[in-house]
Write a protein that holds these residues in place. Structure first.
Motif, PDB file in Angstrom:
ATOM      1  N   GLY A  18     -17.571 -86.486 -70.773  1.00  0.00           N
ATOM      2  CA  GLY A  18     -17.742 -86.672 -69.493  1.00  0.00           C
ATOM      3  C   GLY A  18     -19.256 -86.710 -68.856  1.00  0.00           C
ATOM      4  N   LYS A  19     -20.128 -86.797 -69.774  1.00  0.00           N
ATOM      5  CA  LYS A  19     -21.556 -86.949 -69.489  1.00  0.00           C
ATOM      6  C   LYS A  19     -22.263 -88.410 -69.860  1.00  0.00           C
ATOM      7  CE  LYS A  19     -22.079 -81.914 -69.771  1.00  0.00           C
ATOM      8  NZ  LYS A  19     -22.956 -80.824 -70.341  1.00  0.00           N
ATOM      9  N   GLN A  20     -23.462 -88.143 -69.230  1.00  0.00           N
ATOM     10  CA  GLN A  20     -24.145 -89.591 -69.855  1.00  0.00           C
ATOM     11  C   GLN A  20     -24.994 -89.293 -70.919  1.00  0.00           C
ATOM     12  OE1 GLN A  20     -26.514 -89.775 -66.089  1.00  0.00           O
ATOM     13  NE2 GLN A  20     -25.938 -91.782 -65.840  1.00  0.00           N
ATOM     14  N   ARG A  21     -25.227 -90.271 -71.572  1.00  0.00           N
ATOM     15  CA  ARG A  21     -25.954 -90.564 -72.675  1.00  0.00           C
ATOM     16  C   ARG A  21     -27.238 -90.047 -72.658  1.00  0.00           C
ATOM     17  NH1 ARG A  21     -26.729 -96.186 -75.716  1.00  0.00           N
ATOM     18  NH2 ARG A  21     -28.304 -96.132 -73.760  1.00  0.00           N
ATOM     19  N   GLU A  22     -27.992 -89.172 -73.235  1.00  0.00           N
ATOM     20  CA  GLU A  22     -29.184 -88.469 -73.239  1.00  0.00           C
ATOM     21  C   GLU A  22     -29.967 -88.423 -74.514  1.00  0.00           C
ATOM     22  OE1 GLU A  22     -29.612 -84.218 -72.561  1.00  0.00           O
ATOM     23  OE2 GLU A  22     -27.679 -83.697 -73.824  1.00  0.00           O
ATOM     24  N   LEU A  23     -31.166 -88.662 -74.367  1.00  0.00           N
ATOM     25  CA  LEU A  23     -32.200 -88.717 -75.394  1.00  0.00           C
ATOM     26  C   LEU A  23     -32.462 -87.256 -75.970  1.00  0.00           C
ATOM     27  CD1 LEU A  23     -34.300 -90.289 -77.039  1.00  0.00           C
ATOM     28  CD2 LEU A  23     -36.141 -89.961 -75.407  1.00  0.00           C
ATOM     29  N   VAL A  24     -32.326 -87.088 -77.233  1.00  0.00           N
ATOM     30  CA  VAL A  24     -32.274 -85.633 -77.690  1.00  0.00           C
ATOM     31  C   VAL A  24     -33.761 -85.557 -78.389  1.00  0.00           C
ATOM     32  CG1 VAL A  24     -31.566 -84.069 -79.349  1.00  0.00           C
ATOM     33  CG2 VAL A  24     -30.092 -85.415 -78.258  1.00  0.00           C
ATOM     34  N   ALA A  25     -34.281 -86.256 -79.050  1.00  0.00           N
ATOM     35  CA  ALA A  25     -35.494 -86.434 -79.821  1.00  0.00           C
ATOM     36  C   ALA A  25     -35.933 -87.910 -80.378  1.00  0.00           C
ATOM     37  CB  ALA A  25     -35.454 -85.514 -81.137  1.00  0.00           C
ATOM     38  N   ALA A  26     -37.424 -88.052 -80.389  1.00  0.00           N
ATOM     39  CA  ALA A  26     -37.922 -89.047 -80.792  1.00  0.00           C
ATOM     40  C   ALA A  26     -39.170 -88.783 -81.954  1.00  0.00           C
ATOM     41  CB  ALA A  26     -38.267 -89.994 -79.723  1.00  0.00           C
ATOM     42  N   ARG A  27     -39.196 -89.734 -82.822  1.00  0.00           N
ATOM     43  CA  ARG A  27     -40.385 -89.606 -83.806  1.00  0.00           C
ATOM     44  C   ARG A  27     -41.070 -90.720 -83.851  1.00  0.00           C
ATOM     45  NH1 ARG A  27     -42.678 -88.772 -88.825  1.00  0.00           N
ATOM     46  NH2 ARG A  27     -43.494 -86.672 -88.972  1.00  0.00           N
ATOM     47  N   THR A  28     -42.314 -91.080 -83.632  1.00  0.00           N
ATOM     48  CA  THR A  28     -42.860 -92.241 -84.161  1.00  0.00           C
ATOM     49  C   THR A  28     -43.303 -92.318 -85.549  1.00  0.00           C
ATOM     50  OG1 THR A  28     -45.142 -91.610 -83.795  1.00  0.00           O
ATOM     51  CG2 THR A  28     -44.120 -92.103 -81.855  1.00  0.00           C
TER      52      THR A  28
END
Length: 115
Positions: A42-52
């Protein structure tokens, strides 16, 4: 093309831990940023974490201090260590990368926090 395969999801009690893995294969070259997203019912996709590729990290406020993203370039694998899990962390977790304007996604792995 690039293929991404997530693994490591499962059922865990509140306060527990899980480590997710995302293995990349296919045309792997150059530098890139890897990301973890999640989508709860029931929720939108969300960004949790990112690593370059040089180690810069970003986290959603909701997981900061509990989740850690890391990568092993020799194995072409990115990880998400999840500690102190809460019921609201329940979601399908996806890894993602962008190359040449094209977005690549894994199939997702289910994380359920309950009991």
């Amino acid at each position: 093309q690039v293929q991404l395969v997530e693994s490591g999801g499962g059922l865990v009690q509140p306060g527990g831990s899980l480590r997710l893995s995302c293995a990349a294969s296919g045309s792997i070259f150059g530098t890139y940023t890897m990301r973890w997203y999640r989508q709860a019912p029931g929720k939108q996709r969300e960004l949790v974490a990112a690593r370059t590729s040089v180690g810069t990290t970003n986290y959603a406020d909701s997981v900061k201090g509990r989740f850690t993203i890391s990568r092993d370039n020799t194995k072409h694998t990115v990880y998400l260590q999840m500690n102190s899990l809460k019921p609201e962390d329940t979601a399908v977790y996806y890894c993602n990368t962008v190359r040449g304007g094209m977005s690549y996604w894994g199939q997702g792995t289910q994380v359920t926090v309950s009991s």
